[in-house]
Design a protein around this motif. Structure first.
Motif, PDB file in Angstrom:
ATOM      1  N   ALA A 121      36.928 118.785  40.743  1.00  0.00           N
ATOM      2  CA  ALA A 121      36.819 117.386  40.316  1.00  0.00           C
ATOM      3  C   ALA A 121      36.769 116.453  41.518  1.00  0.00           C
ATOM      4  O   ALA A 121      37.346 116.723  42.568  1.00  0.00           O
ATOM      5  CB  ALA A 121      37.998 117.021  39.425  1.00  0.00           C
ATOM      6  N   CYS A 122      36.079 115.342  41.336  1.00  0.00           N
ATOM      7  CA  CYS A 122      36.029 114.327  42.385  1.00  0.00           C
ATOM      8  C   CYS A 122      36.750 113.066  41.911  1.00  0.00           C
ATOM      9  O   CYS A 122      36.339 111.945  42.193  1.00  0.00           O
ATOM     10  CB  CYS A 122      34.583 114.014  42.760  1.00  0.00           C
ATOM     11  SG  CYS A 122      33.546 113.609  41.347  1.00  0.00           S
ATOM     12  N   ALA A 123      37.824 113.266  41.134  1.00  0.00           N
ATOM     13  CA  ALA A 123      38.652 112.160  40.648  1.00  0.00           C
ATOM     14  C   ALA A 123      40.112 112.523  40.889  1.00  0.00           C
ATOM     15  O   ALA A 123      40.430 113.627  41.354  1.00  0.00           O
ATOM     16  CB  ALA A 123      38.389 111.917  39.168  1.00  0.00           C
ATOM     17  N   ASP A 124      40.990 111.613  40.570  1.00  0.00           N
ATOM     18  CA  ASP A 124      42.431 111.829  40.761  1.00  0.00           C
ATOM     19  C   ASP A 124      42.920 112.925  39.799  1.00  0.00           C
ATOM     20  O   ASP A 124      42.754 112.816  38.589  1.00  0.00           O
ATOM     21  CB  ASP A 124      43.173 110.520  40.494  1.00  0.00           C
ATOM     22  CG  ASP A 124      44.668 110.655  40.780  1.00  0.00           C
ATOM     23  OD1 ASP A 124      45.045 111.579  41.520  1.00  0.00           O
ATOM     24  OD2 ASP A 124      45.449 109.837  40.262  1.00  0.00           O
ATOM     25  N   VAL A 157      32.931 116.212  37.519  1.00  0.00           N
ATOM     26  CA  VAL A 157      32.701 117.242  38.538  1.00  0.00           C
ATOM     27  C   VAL A 157      31.441 116.867  39.300  1.00  0.00           C
ATOM     28  O   VAL A 157      30.331 116.977  38.779  1.00  0.00           O
ATOM     29  CB  VAL A 157      32.557 118.641  37.900  1.00  0.00           C
ATOM     30  CG1 VAL A 157      32.259 119.692  38.975  1.00  0.00           C
ATOM     31  CG2 VAL A 157      33.822 119.010  37.142  1.00  0.00           C
ATOM     32  N   CYS A 158      31.620 116.384  40.531  1.00  0.00           N
ATOM     33  CA  CYS A 158      30.450 115.962  41.300  1.00  0.00           C
ATOM     34  C   CYS A 158      30.323 116.752  42.601  1.00  0.00           C
ATOM     35  O   CYS A 158      29.544 116.407  43.482  1.00  0.00           O
ATOM     36  CB  CYS A 158      30.505 114.461  41.591  1.00  0.00           C
ATOM     37  SG  CYS A 158      32.064 113.920  42.301  1.00  0.00           S
ATOM     38  N   ARG A 159      31.143 117.801  42.727  1.00  0.00           N
ATOM     39  CA  ARG A 159      31.001 118.677  43.883  1.00  0.00           C
ATOM     40  C   ARG A 159      30.234 119.923  43.437  1.00  0.00           C
ATOM     41  O   ARG A 159      29.363 119.861  42.598  1.00  0.00           O
ATOM     42  CB  ARG A 159      32.379 119.045  44.438  1.00  0.00           C
ATOM     43  CG  ARG A 159      33.174 117.832  44.936  1.00  0.00           C
ATOM     44  CD  ARG A 159      34.582 118.236  45.318  1.00  0.00           C
ATOM     45  NE  ARG A 159      35.394 117.045  45.630  1.00  0.00           N
ATOM     46  CZ  ARG A 159      36.714 117.060  45.767  1.00  0.00           C
ATOM     47  NH1 ARG A 159      37.386 118.189  45.629  1.00  0.00           N
ATOM     48  NH2 ARG A 159      37.364 115.951  46.046  1.00  0.00           N
ATOM     49  N   ARG A 217      40.069 121.907  40.894  1.00  0.00           N
ATOM     50  CA  ARG A 217      39.734 121.607  42.290  1.00  0.00           C
ATOM     51  C   ARG A 217      38.298 121.118  42.470  1.00  0.00           C
ATOM     52  O   ARG A 217      37.959 120.561  43.509  1.00  0.00           O
ATOM     53  CB  ARG A 217      39.953 122.848  43.166  1.00  0.00           C
ATOM     54  CG  ARG A 217      41.416 123.180  43.384  1.00  0.00           C
ATOM     55  CD  ARG A 217      41.596 124.234  44.458  1.00  0.00           C
ATOM     56  NE  ARG A 217      42.899 124.855  44.317  1.00  0.00           N
ATOM     57  CZ  ARG A 217      43.118 126.036  43.759  1.00  0.00           C
ATOM     58  NH1 ARG A 217      42.097 126.715  43.274  1.00  0.00           N
ATOM     59  NH2 ARG A 217      44.328 126.526  43.663  1.00  0.00           N
TER      60      ARG A 217
END
Length: 300
Positions: free
Chosen positions: A180-183, A160-162, A178
Motif C-alpha cells: 500500500a502507498c497509504a497510511d 496499491v500504487c507500488r 506492505r
C-alpha cells in the motif's frame, strides 16, 4: 489492482517444476494423515472421548490450512501460474489466518482437556461432555472468524500504487499490507492486537495449564503414576511446540533478520504453514497408543 503476482523461490524459477514434487508430497501426506485420524475416530465409538474429539478438531483445522494454500501453491510451482485475482487473494488471506488462529485455540482447548484429565480425573467425564466440547469448538471458530473479519476490509480500503508482486506463493495480510502507498497504522495496530489476543493469550493459558498439571503430577506419590500422567501430555506438548516454535522463529526473523536473504523468510513461512498439518497426525499416531493400535490394525 485487479490481480496480484505470487512469488515462489526468487532466482529458482527454473527449478519450480522440481520444487513442486516435495510440495505435492507434503500436501498428499498432510491430507492423508489428517483424513486417517478423522476416519479412525469416526469408525470406532471407543474413541469418542474428549481427547480424541479435540484431536478431530485439530485434524479438521489442519485440513483447512492445507486446502487454503493449495489453490495457489500447486498452480504456481506445477504450472507457473502466478496471477491471482484481488478478491481471491483476500479470501485466501482470510482463511489462512483464520485457520491459523483456530489452531491456537484448539491447542488451548486440548491443554484444558489434559488439565481436567490429570488434575480432576473424577470429574473428567462430567466436565467435558459432548455438548460442552461442541460449544468449545464453536467458540474457537467464532472467535477466530470475528477477529479476522475486519482484515479484508482493512486491506481493501488501501490503494496499491507500488508493485503488485507478493513475496510468497500465497496471500498473507502483512505481505499485502506492505504494497500500500497509504497510511497502514490501523492495519499494524489491529494486526498486533489480534496476534496478542490469540497467540499471546492462548500460549499464556497453555503455559498456565501445564504449570498446574506439573504441580498436580509432582504431588502424586507413585513414580510410575507420575510417568503415566506425563506421558498422556507428550503428544500435545509436541503439537504445541510444532505450532508455536515456527511462529516465534518467523517473528524473530521478521524483527532481527532484515538482512537475511528472501529465500530464508520464504522457507520459514513455509515451515510455519506446512509443517504442523504434516507432523500433527504423525505425532499422535506415534505417541498415542490407541491411535497407533488402530492404524496398525487398519493396514495389517
Amino acid at each position: 489492482p485487479a490481480t496480484f503476482r505470487l512469488t515462489g523461490f526468487p532466482g529458482l524459477e527454473a527449478l519450480h517444476a522440481w520444487i513442486s514434487v516435495p510440495f505435492c508430497a507434503l500436501y498428499f501426506a498432510s491430507i492423508l494423515g489428517n483424513c486417517t485420524i478423522l476416519l479412525l475416530v469416526r469408525r470406532d465409538r471407543r474413541l469418542h472421548e474428549p481427547m480424541y474429539l479435540f484431536l478431530c478438531m485439530l485434524s479438521l483445522n489442519d485440513l483447512g490450512v492445507s486446502l487454503s494454500t493449495l489453490p495457489t501453491v500447486l498452480p504456481l510451482f506445477c504450472l507457473g501460474l502466478r496471477e491471482v485475482a484481488f478478491d481471491a487473494c483476500l479470501a485466501q488471506m482470510f482463511f489462512i489466518h483464520s485457520f491459523s488462529f483456530m489452531e491456537s485455540g484448539i491447542l488451548l482447548a486440548m491443554s484444558f482437556d489434559r488439565f481436567v484429565a490429570i488434575c480432576h480425573p473424577l470429574r473428567y467425564s462430567s466436565v467435558l461432555t459432548s455438548q460442552r466440547i461442541a460449544r468449545i469448538g464453536l467458540a474457537v471458530v467464532l472467535k477466530s472468524t470475528a477477529m479476522l473479519f475486519p482484515f479484508p476490509f482493512l486491506i481493501k480500503r488501501l490503494p496499491v500504487c507500488r508493485s503488485n508482486v507478493l513475496s510468497h506463493a500465497y496471500c498473507l495480510h502483512p505481505d499485502m499490507m506492505r504494497l500500500a502507498c497509504a497510511d497502514i497504522t490501523i492495519n499494524n495496530v489491529y494486526g498486533f492486537f489480534v496476534v496478542l489476543a490469540t497467540y499471546g493469550l492462548d500460549s499464556a493459558f497453555i503455559l498456565l495449564s501445564y504449570a498446574l498439571i506439573l504441580r498436580a503430577v509432582l504431588n502424586i506419590a507413585s513414580r510410575e503414576q507420575r510417568r503415566k500422567a506425563l506421558n498422556t501430555c507428550v503428544s500435545h506438548i509436541c503439537a504445541v511446540l510444532t505450532f508455536y516454535v515456527p511462529i516465534i522463529a518467523v517473528s524473530v526473523l521478521h524483527r532481527f533478520g532484515k538482512g537475511a536473504p528472501p529465500v530464508v523468510h520464504i522457507m520459514m513461512s513455509n515451515v510455519y504453514l506446512f509443517v504442523p498439518p504434516l507432523l500433527n497426525p504423525v505425532i499422535y499416531s506415534v505417541k498415542t497408543k490407541e491411535i497407533r493400535k488402530r492404524i496398525c490394525r487398519m493396514f495389517a
